[in-house]
Motif scaffolding. Structure first.
Motif, short mmCIF file in Angstrom:
data_model
loop_
_atom_site.label_atom_id
_atom_site.label_comp_id
_atom_site.label_asym_id
_atom_site.label_seq_id
_atom_site.Cartn_x
_atom_site.Cartn_y
_atom_site.Cartn_z
N ILE A 91 0.87 -1.19 0.00
CA ILE A 91 0.00 0.00 0.00
C ILE A 91 0.90 1.23 0.00
CG2 ILE A 91 -1.66 1.32 1.37
CD1 ILE A 91 -2.65 -1.40 2.48
N THR A 92 0.62 2.14 -0.89
CA THR A 92 1.45 3.34 -0.98
C THR A 92 0.67 4.56 -0.52
OG1 THR A 92 2.64 2.40 -2.85
CG2 THR A 92 2.83 4.77 -2.56
N ILE A 93 1.27 5.32 0.35
CA ILE A 93 0.67 6.60 0.77
C ILE A 93 1.65 7.69 0.32
CG2 ILE A 93 -0.19 7.98 2.70
CD1 ILE A 93 0.16 4.53 3.64
N LEU A 94 1.17 8.50 -0.56
CA LEU A 94 2.05 9.49 -1.19
C LEU A 94 1.55 10.89 -0.91
CD1 LEU A 94 4.45 9.66 -3.24
CD2 LEU A 94 2.74 9.67 -5.05
N THR A 95 2.45 11.75 -0.51
CA THR A 95 2.10 13.17 -0.32
C THR A 95 2.96 14.00 -1.26
OG1 THR A 95 1.55 12.74 1.98
CG2 THR A 95 1.96 15.03 1.39
N VAL A 96 2.31 14.85 -2.00
CA VAL A 96 3.06 15.65 -3.00
C VAL A 96 2.91 17.14 -2.71
CG1 VAL A 96 2.85 13.92 -4.84
CG2 VAL A 96 1.09 15.66 -4.59
N ASP A 97 3.85 17.88 -3.19
CA ASP A 97 3.73 19.34 -3.18
C ASP A 97 4.15 19.85 -4.55
OD1 ASP A 97 6.46 19.11 -3.21
OD2 ASP A 97 6.82 20.08 -1.27
N ASP A 98 4.39 21.14 -4.67
CA ASP A 98 4.69 21.67 -6.01
C ASP A 98 6.05 21.21 -6.54
OD1 ASP A 98 5.99 23.07 -4.12
OD2 ASP A 98 5.40 25.07 -4.81
N ARG A 99 6.87 20.66 -5.68
CA ARG A 99 8.17 20.13 -6.15
C ARG A 99 8.10 18.66 -6.53
NH1 ARG A 99 13.06 20.72 -2.42
NH2 ARG A 99 13.91 19.45 -4.09
N GLY A 100 6.94 18.09 -6.36
CA GLY A 100 6.77 16.67 -6.68
C GLY A 100 6.50 15.85 -5.43
N ASP A 101 7.01 14.63 -5.40
CA ASP A 101 6.76 13.76 -4.24
C ASP A 101 7.51 14.31 -3.03
OD1 ASP A 101 5.54 12.29 -6.13
OD2 ASP A 101 6.69 10.46 -5.82
N ALA A 116 6.73 12.97 0.37
CA ALA A 116 6.89 11.84 1.30
C ALA A 116 6.13 10.65 0.76
CB ALA A 116 6.38 12.21 2.68
N ARG A 117 6.72 9.51 0.95
CA ARG A 117 6.09 8.29 0.44
C ARG A 117 6.26 7.19 1.48
NH1 ARG A 117 8.95 6.97 -4.63
NH2 ARG A 117 10.34 5.77 -3.31
N THR A 118 5.16 6.60 1.86
CA THR A 118 5.21 5.49 2.82
C THR A 118 4.65 4.25 2.14
OG1 THR A 118 5.01 6.94 4.72
CG2 THR A 118 4.39 4.65 5.07
N ARG A 119 5.38 3.19 2.23
CA ARG A 119 4.88 1.95 1.64
C ARG A 119 4.72 0.91 2.75
NH1 ARG A 119 7.51 2.64 -4.11
NH2 ARG A 119 5.64 3.50 -5.05
N LEU A 120 3.52 0.35 2.82
CA LEU A 120 3.22 -0.70 3.81
C LEU A 120 3.19 -2.03 3.08
CD1 LEU A 120 0.12 0.99 5.54
CD2 LEU A 120 2.48 1.11 6.28
#
Lengths: 266, 144
Positions: B19-29, B31-35
């Protein structure tokens, strides 16, 4: 390098409900085998590329090329630091000759065996760097941990190819960028997860790692530069991940427990 | 975070292996958490995001994912518990069916005997009727 022909891997003749049942059994086996230890890694990067998981074939090729590039950089650094290190010149010359013969990016048991051998061959020069106390010991330590990771992970991937060979009852196909989209590797779920995790971490610097064993042992590894007060935000982040992992683990164990209760009818 | 319900998350887990939880902003990714299925977590964070509100949002997303999974697990556990109860009922029902089956198989010879008597009676009636009609037709022809 292996010269086995690039042939599509068979799906071992499994199809329909039988295949679905076998896959489900494998997933359960993976859940069951994975719940004995939890590993939480926190990686900090300057930039995160939104590269999606490309599948096992491209994943293996990515790992191989990334490991090769990293070993090449470590070797260059070692030569620059200590060109007189015993055996280093021969190693460099051997690698140069090998690359002249074949520098293509492939993934196979032989390729990962080659990477493992290369990583192991760099160890004496690294040990010498550590013993020398050249003032760059932190950098050397990072290289040592990276070499260890490459060596151990290459072994794991070789194991995946061994299992694949046993399942196919023949030599697994040589994976190249050309055939990677067409190949369907009949990998076990846990092997797929192994490749996925190795691909995910790549050669990134893991700043914190926690390993929790079912018997209660907890091992926390922290890079020295994050162990102080300056590393508190990262430590908080890592702690949160540990809580997430334990929570996730509890949920998974709950499901397995319910399944077992259903199975025994209690 | 793409997946929102527990079912979506399980589908993602089974289909993509994690499971991927991805947080993006204007610079791209950012933070990314993979369970991973066994509980392993790989957390990749862009250096400049550490300690920022964006990271707090990412962690909240991770917790929300876990809550969605928890809800699904609770439902799954309830279903499995119900199945465990049914599992106790099913053998009783099975025994009943088997008992009925063996009872019926015990009755079979008698049933066959009854059927045979009925069939014989039917044959006698039919043959008798045919004989009676034939005799009548023959007599009618003689009387002409």
């Amino acid at each position: 390098m292996s010269d086995v022909p690039a042939l599509p891997a068979a799906d071992a003749g499994r199809s329909g409900p039988e295949s679905a049942r076998a896959r489900l059994a494998e997933r359960f086996e993976q859940f069951a085998s994975d719940i004995f230890a939890l590993e939480i890694n926190t990686i900090l990067k300057e930039n995160i590329t939104a590269t999606p998981w490309p599948g096992p074939c491209h994943g293996l090729l990515d790992i191989a090329s990334e490991y090769q590039a990293r070993l090449g950089r470590i070797q260059q650094l070692l030569v620059a630091r200590d060109p007189e290190a015993p055996g280093l010149a021969e190693l460099v010359e051997g690698r140069r000759r090998r690359d002249e013969v074949d520098s293509s990016n492939t993934a196979s048991h032989a390729r990962f065996d080659d990477l493992r051998t290369w990583a192991k061959a760099l160890c004496p020069a690294l040990d010498r760097g550590l013993a020398g106390g050249s003032g760059e010991s932190d950098a050397v330590m990072h290289d040592v941990s990276m070499i260890n990771r490459i060596r151990d992970n290459s072994d794991q991937i070789k194991g995946v190819f061994d299992v694949l060979r046993a399942r196919l009852r023949s030599e697994p196909p040589l994976i190249t960028r050309d055939n990677a989209n067409k190949l369907v590797l009949d990998l076990r779920e846990q092997d797929l997860a192994t490749i996925r995790k190795i691909w995910e971490i790549g050669t990134e610097e893991v700043v914190m790692q926690t390993v929790i064993h079912l018997d209660g042992d907890v091992v926390l590894r922290v890079r020295p530069d994050y162990a102080g007060e300056g590393g508190r935000p990262v430590l908080n982040l890592h702690n949160n991940s540990v809580q997430t992992a334990v929570g996730f683990w509890q949920k998974m164990v709950g499901v397995i427990g319910s399944a077992l209760r259903w199975f025994v009818g209690k | 975070m793409n997946a929102t319900t527990g079912e979506d998350l399980v589908r993602e887990l089974l289909g993509r292996g994690c499971i991927t939880i991805l947080t993006v902003d204007d610079r791209g990714d950012a933070a990314r958490t993979r369970l991973f299925p066994g509980g392993d977590v790989i957390n990749v964070v862009r250096r400049d995001v550490v300690g920022s509100p964006l990271l707090a949002r990412h962690l909240a997303d991770v917790q929300a994912t876990l809550a969605a999974l928890a809800a699904l697990v609770a439902r799954t556990e309830a279903v499995l518990d119900r199945l465990a109860r049914y599992r106790r009922v099913i053998p009783a029902a099975g025994a009943l069916v088997v008992g009925l089956g063996s009872g019926l198989s015990g009755l079979a010879p008698a049933l066959w005997a009854v059927l045979a008597v009925l069939a014989w009676a039917l044959v006698r009636v039919v043959v008798g009727e045919l004989g009676r009609r034939s005799a009548q037709a023959f007599a009618d022809r003689l009387m002409k």
